[in-house]
Motif scaffolding. Structure first.
Motif, PDB file in Angstrom:
ATOM      1  N   LEU A  44      50.395  40.113 106.925  1.00  0.00           N
ATOM      2  CA  LEU A  44      51.019  41.422 107.172  1.00  0.00           C
ATOM      3  C   LEU A  44      52.264  41.255 108.020  1.00  0.00           C
ATOM      4  O   LEU A  44      52.273  40.504 108.995  1.00  0.00           O
ATOM      5  N   TYR A  99      43.424  47.740 121.695  1.00  0.00           N
ATOM      6  CA  TYR A  99      43.921  46.545 121.019  1.00  0.00           C
ATOM      7  C   TYR A  99      43.581  46.543 119.541  1.00  0.00           C
ATOM      8  O   TYR A  99      44.076  45.734 118.793  1.00  0.00           O
ATOM      9  N   LYS A 100      42.709  47.457 119.133  1.00  0.00           N
ATOM     10  CA  LYS A 100      42.289  47.468 117.742  1.00  0.00           C
ATOM     11  C   LYS A 100      43.278  48.266 116.919  1.00  0.00           C
ATOM     12  O   LYS A 100      43.730  49.330 117.318  1.00  0.00           O
ATOM     13  N   LEU A 101      43.583  47.740 115.753  1.00  0.00           N
ATOM     14  CA  LEU A 101      44.301  48.499 114.748  1.00  0.00           C
ATOM     15  C   LEU A 101      43.296  48.986 113.714  1.00  0.00           C
ATOM     16  O   LEU A 101      42.474  48.212 113.232  1.00  0.00           O
ATOM     17  N   PHE A 103      43.273  50.385 109.998  1.00  0.00           N
ATOM     18  CA  PHE A 103      44.172  50.413 108.855  1.00  0.00           C
ATOM     19  C   PHE A 103      43.704  51.399 107.791  1.00  0.00           C
ATOM     20  O   PHE A 103      42.501  51.643 107.608  1.00  0.00           O
TER      21      PHE A 103
ATOM     22  N   PHE B  33      43.336  38.145 117.478  1.00  0.00           N
ATOM     23  CA  PHE B  33      42.463  39.061 116.738  1.00  0.00           C
ATOM     24  C   PHE B  33      42.055  38.427 115.415  1.00  0.00           C
ATOM     25  O   PHE B  33      42.849  37.712 114.793  1.00  0.00           O
ATOM     26  N   TYR B  35      40.618  39.799 111.643  1.00  0.00           N
ATOM     27  CA  TYR B  35      40.365  40.933 110.767  1.00  0.00           C
ATOM     28  C   TYR B  35      39.811  40.418 109.442  1.00  0.00           C
ATOM     29  O   TYR B  35      40.138  39.308 109.011  1.00  0.00           O
ATOM     30  N   PRO B  43      42.696  45.856 106.181  1.00  0.00           N
ATOM     31  CA  PRO B  43      41.977  44.969 107.112  1.00  0.00           C
ATOM     32  C   PRO B  43      41.049  45.748 108.038  1.00  0.00           C
ATOM     33  O   PRO B  43      41.366  46.861 108.447  1.00  0.00           O
ATOM     34  N   PHE B  45      38.832  45.343 111.667  1.00  0.00           N
ATOM     35  CA  PHE B  45      38.728  44.572 112.903  1.00  0.00           C
ATOM     36  C   PHE B  45      37.394  43.840 113.000  1.00  0.00           C
ATOM     37  O   PHE B  45      36.329  44.399 112.722  1.00  0.00           O
ATOM     38  N   TYR B  48      38.165  40.260 119.169  1.00  0.00           N
ATOM     39  CA  TYR B  48      39.382  40.188 119.979  1.00  0.00           C
ATOM     40  C   TYR B  48      39.168  39.238 121.153  1.00  0.00           C
ATOM     41  O   TYR B  48      38.138  39.305 121.837  1.00  0.00           O
TER      42      TYR B  48
END
Lengths: 113, 114
Positions: A44, A99-101, A103, B33, B35, B43, B45, B48
């Motif tokens: 990405l 900190y998490k994305l 999507f 991270f 994913y 993606p 998670f 972390y």
């Protein structure tokens, strides 16, 4: 928890036409919003991000997105599509100090000559 | 290197086999991270790290999944007794800061369990 919904899993545009990819978000606190592009067999790449500064965000490759709180939207646009824009695009949301994305499912863009 | 590097790029495993996926983040990046991207999906998670500390592993789907970053740089994602539902692309990302505003992604490892 935050989430995004991308409207339309596939978008087909003619070369030179407007590209519009739709993203709506859900968040109980002010969000950070991102658009990523993924070319085949690639990771990405960040196109642009909104982190509570200007609501109109300009990114790479001529893309821009506008944060509209009233519509909970962060749609991605490009005035004139190029063949090289064919890829998959992901909208993502996070929040400050997280900190998490999270999507969306992605939108595949094809560009017709 | 200039970017996040993942190896192998492709892995075919027989069901029940253990696999290890490697991630080399950008030098000096604090955050790392993992994913998981299933076919046709965005993606999701997994886990972390901040330096060597695993601060969040809430996304790991089962106790067959294990990740480590012992010296605060290279990370390994291990999957034990692989199952067909583990087939996916595993993406690693790193970030200079302790927040996720500038995450750089690797090309991913495509795992196929047969």
């Amino acid at each position: 928890a935050q989430s995004v919904t991308q409207l339309g899993s596939h978008v087909s545009v003619s070369e030179g036409a407007l590209v519009l990819l739709r993203c709506n978000y859900s968040s109980s606190v002010p969000p950070y919003l991102f658009w990523y592009v993924q070319y085949p067999n690639q990771g990405l790449q960040l196109l642009l991000k909104y982190t509570s500064a200007a609501t109109l965000v300009k990114g790479i490759n001529g893309f821009e997105a506008e944060f509209k709180k009233s519509e909970t939207s962060f749609h991605l646009t490009k005035p004139s599509a190029h063949m090289s824009d064919a890829a998959e695009y992901f909208c993502a949301v996070s929040v400050r100090n997280d900190y998490k994305l999270s999507f969306g499912a992605g939108t595949t863009v094809t560009v017709r000559a | 290197g200039a970017g996040v590097s993942q190896s192998p790029r492709y892995k075919v495993a027989k069901r029940g086999q253990d696999v290890a996926l490697r991630c080399d983040p950008i030098s000096g990046h604090v955050s790392l991270f993992w994913y998981q991207q299933a076919l046709g999906q965005g993606p999701e998670f997994l886990t972390y790290f901040q330096n060597e500390a695993q601060l969040d592993k809430s996304g790991l789907p089962s106790d067959r999944f294990f990740a480590e970053r012992p010296e605060g740089s290279v990370s390994t994602l291990k999957i034990q007794r692989t199952q067909q539902e583990d087939s996916a692309v595993y993406l690693c990302a790193s970030s200079l800061l302790d927040t996720n505003t500038e995450a750089f992604f690797g090309q991913g490892t495509r795992l196929t369990v047969v």
